[in-house]
Write an enzyme that holds these catalytic residues in place. Structure first.
Site, PDB file in Angstrom:
ATOM      1  N   ARG A  60      40.865  11.825  42.942  1.00  0.00           N
ATOM      2  CA  ARG A  60      40.097  10.679  41.890  1.00  0.00           C
ATOM      3  C   ARG A  60      38.653  10.418  42.860  1.00  0.00           C
ATOM      4  O   ARG A  60      37.611  10.987  42.178  1.00  0.00           O
ATOM      5  CB  ARG A  60      40.220   9.893  41.584  1.00  0.00           C
ATOM      6  CG  ARG A  60      39.199   9.117  40.210  1.00  0.00           C
ATOM      7  CD  ARG A  60      40.104   8.135  39.560  1.00  0.00           C
ATOM      8  NE  ARG A  60      40.005   7.077  40.681  1.00  0.00           N
ATOM      9  CZ  ARG A  60      41.099   6.419  40.482  1.00  0.00           C
ATOM     10  NH1 ARG A  60      41.988   6.241  39.846  1.00  0.00           N
ATOM     11  NH2 ARG A  60      40.916   4.546  41.171  1.00  0.00           N
ATOM     12  N   TYR A 113      16.638  15.380  26.113  1.00  0.00           N
ATOM     13  CA  TYR A 113      18.039  15.904  24.913  1.00  0.00           C
ATOM     14  C   TYR A 113      18.594  14.864  24.153  1.00  0.00           C
ATOM     15  O   TYR A 113      19.431  13.859  24.185  1.00  0.00           O
ATOM     16  CB  TYR A 113      19.284  16.249  26.303  1.00  0.00           C
ATOM     17  CG  TYR A 113      20.430  16.598  25.747  1.00  0.00           C
ATOM     18  CD1 TYR A 113      20.654  18.270  24.822  1.00  0.00           C
ATOM     19  CD2 TYR A 113      21.756  16.335  25.929  1.00  0.00           C
ATOM     20  CE1 TYR A 113      21.833  18.799  25.743  1.00  0.00           C
ATOM     21  CE2 TYR A 113      23.515  16.881  26.098  1.00  0.00           C
ATOM     22  CZ  TYR A 113      23.015  18.463  25.464  1.00  0.00           C
ATOM     23  OH  TYR A 113      23.813  18.664  24.928  1.00  0.00           O
ATOM     24  N   ASP A 185      16.290  14.527  33.629  1.00  0.00           N
ATOM     25  CA  ASP A 185      17.509  15.562  33.450  1.00  0.00           C
ATOM     26  C   ASP A 185      16.547  16.895  34.017  1.00  0.00           C
ATOM     27  O   ASP A 185      15.347  16.967  33.615  1.00  0.00           O
ATOM     28  CB  ASP A 185      17.305  15.896  32.217  1.00  0.00           C
ATOM     29  CG  ASP A 185      18.329  16.070  31.941  1.00  0.00           C
ATOM     30  OD1 ASP A 185      18.113  17.575  32.320  1.00  0.00           O
ATOM     31  OD2 ASP A 185      19.151  16.157  30.208  1.00  0.00           O
ATOM     32  N   LYS A 210      24.833  24.645  32.856  1.00  0.00           N
ATOM     33  CA  LYS A 210      23.834  25.519  32.564  1.00  0.00           C
ATOM     34  C   LYS A 210      23.392  26.770  33.577  1.00  0.00           C
ATOM     35  O   LYS A 210      23.961  27.276  33.986  1.00  0.00           O
ATOM     36  CB  LYS A 210      22.446  24.411  31.981  1.00  0.00           C
ATOM     37  CG  LYS A 210      23.031  23.681  31.121  1.00  0.00           C
ATOM     38  CD  LYS A 210      23.326  24.561  29.665  1.00  0.00           C
ATOM     39  CE  LYS A 210      23.672  23.690  28.729  1.00  0.00           C
ATOM     40  NZ  LYS A 210      23.092  22.678  28.640  1.00  0.00           N
TER      41      LYS A 210
HETATM   42  C1  LIG Z   1      23.078  20.802  27.960  1.00  0.00           C
HETATM   43  C2  LIG Z   1      22.053  19.940  27.849  1.00  0.00           C
HETATM   44  C3  LIG Z   1      22.918  18.735  28.613  1.00  0.00           C
HETATM   45  C4  LIG Z   1      23.813  18.151  28.803  1.00  0.00           C
HETATM   46  O1  LIG Z   1      24.637  18.985  29.602  1.00  0.00           O
HETATM   47  P1  LIG Z   1      26.455  19.261  29.347  1.00  0.00           P
HETATM   48  O2  LIG Z   1      27.407  19.651  29.996  1.00  0.00           O
HETATM   49  O3  LIG Z   1      26.900  20.400  28.043  1.00  0.00           O
HETATM   50  O4  LIG Z   1      27.342  17.548  28.678  1.00  0.00           O
HETATM   51  C5  LIG Z   1      21.899  17.893  29.245  1.00  0.00           C
HETATM   52  N1  LIG Z   1      20.639  18.027  28.920  1.00  0.00           N
HETATM   53  C6  LIG Z   1      19.906  19.196  28.843  1.00  0.00           C
HETATM   54  C7  LIG Z   1      19.054  19.033  28.672  1.00  0.00           C
HETATM   55  C8  LIG Z   1      21.017  20.035  28.096  1.00  0.00           C
HETATM   56  O5  LIG Z   1      20.730  21.344  27.714  1.00  0.00           O
END
Ligand SMILES: *Cc1c(COP(=O)(O)O)cnc(C)c1O
Length: 391
Positions: A60, A113, A185, A210
């Site tokens: 972990r 988001y 983000d 992504k």
């Molecule tokens: C998809 C997304 C997230 C979240 O990511 P996950 O791996 O799906 O939890 C956060 N910020 C943005 C801008 C996103 O498009």
């Protein structure tokens, strides 16, 4: 050439590579483990007695695979430390929770988001942390929203679904003046096109699900920080028992190796589609900061070195059946959430705004330009518009 001047294209090829420790394999293999066997009583004891920590203590806490991935992202981000967590959303919530306490106040971009918004309005509120949403275009004007207990400013640029570009350096300067932390983000641009930490951000967040993963087959998030936040973040992640699996770190690191080359193609394809859409009679406005006509274009040119393949389109007013006819006729655009994989996607975009209304003439759609041929993609959209008109 000094290490400092290395370009992202060069960094991603070798960052986090530890071949000599893994029989010469170029990529670090998947180490699935919980227990790590320690060679003797003394090294085992050192863990409890506070002696020098063994490099790997328990699954972990980290494995060679996790370490390779985290080191690679850290180098690309120019960070002192990167931690990997189970998802992009978890990277957002963990970044916030690592700095706030009950009684604190945070400033959150109105273009965040969606699930991040839900987290603030639900979990954070229940914990006694208040959220004020701010107009993403405020820039240094955000100063008026600071309260004595404002601990964190959370940015996302360009923002989810509406793609407004934020003046991150100006916001960071104001935040730091008030002793607040800045989290961002940065999933849209990735560190390849927006060096968040160098622009004043303290906690740089990636939904590595992504573009870093890049193949729509892994869920993982990262948080990258400078020295000042490294220990606090790491302790928080360990105390909560958070970690990303070695399998997911392996896939994410494999994706990272080709990130710049994929991004360049996503950028080109996205811009080609955006320019074509901009001229269509069915379209009211294209939301893409790399278009010269976009309100965020100047800031984007100043602060970013590229654009990804994700953008929005405001359509002229149509009814639900016409929108459905358009979407259902598309052959090359998958109807699905998420983005950043090699394939083109499209979704209807619904968003909540509370700080400032975002005016739209008709429905909004979000397009992710994949790596396909743009002629094929445009022909597909054109056929979709014909279906829309015929409905
Ligand atoms: C998809 C997304 C997230 C979240 O990511 P996950 O791996 O799906 O939890 C956060 N910020 C943005 C801008 C996103 O498009």
């Amino acid at each position: 050439m000094s290490e400092k001047s290395k370009k992202p294209e060069t960094i991603v090829v070798s960052a986090g590579r530890m071949s000599a420790e893994h029989f010469g394999t170029v990529n670090t293999p998947v180490y699935r483990t919980s227990t790590i066997l320690h060679p003797d009583f003394e090294s085992l004891k050192s863990e409890v007695s506070g002696g020098p920590a063994p490099r790997y203590a328990y699954g972990r806490i980290g494995t060679p695979t996790t370490e390779s991935f985290e080191c690679a992202v850290a180098e690309l981000e120019g960070a002192a430390r990167t931690v990997s967590v189970p998802s992009g959303l978890n990277a957002i919530t963990t970044a916030i929770l690592s700095v706030v306490a009950s009684g604190d106040h945070i400033l959150m971009t109105d273009s965040a988001y969606g699930p991040a918004r839900r987290f603030c309005n639900g979990v954070l509120k229940r914990m006694g942390v208040a959220t004020t949403y701010f107009d993403p275009l405020l820039g240094a004007g955000i100063e008026a929203l600071f309260q004595g207990n404002t601990k964190l400013v959370f940015c996302e640029s360009p923002g989810s679904l509406t793609f407004e570009v934020q003046d991150i350096p100006a916001i960071a300067e104001v935040a730091h003046k008030h002793g607040a932390t800045v989290a961002m983000d940065n999933t849209w641009a990735t560190p390849v096109y927006f060096p968040a930490l160098a622009r004043g951000v303290d906690l740089s967040i990636q939904a590595a699900t992504k573009y870093i993963g890049g193949h729509s087959d892994v869920m993982i998030g990262t948080i990258s920080v400078g020295e000042e936040y490294a220990e606090r973040l790491e302790t928080y992640v360990h105390d909560l028992g958070l970690f990303a699996s070695p399998d997911d770190c392996f896939l994410a690191l494999r994706g990272l190796r080709t990130l710049p080359v994929r991004l360049a193609r996503h950028w080109g394809n996205g811009l080609t589609l955006a320019r074509w859409l901009q001229e269509r009679p069915e379209v009211s406005r294209v939301l893409h900061p790399a278009l010269e006509s976009d309100p965020g274009h100047k800031l984007w040119r100043r602060d970013f070195t590229g654009a990804s393949g994700l953008f929005g389109v405001i359509l002229k007013p149509i009814n639900e059946a016409q929108l459905a006819a358009f979407m259902n006729s598309l052959k090359h655009f998958g109807l699905g959430y998420s983005w950043g994989g090699y394939e083109s996607l499209i979704i209807p975009a619904h968003f909540t705004r509370t700080a400032k209304k975002f005016e739209t003439e008709g429905p909004v759609i979000r397009i992710h330009a994949g790596l396909e041929d743009t002629g094929d993609l445009i022909a597909d959209l054109e056929a979709g518009f014909a279906q829309m008109r015929a409905t």
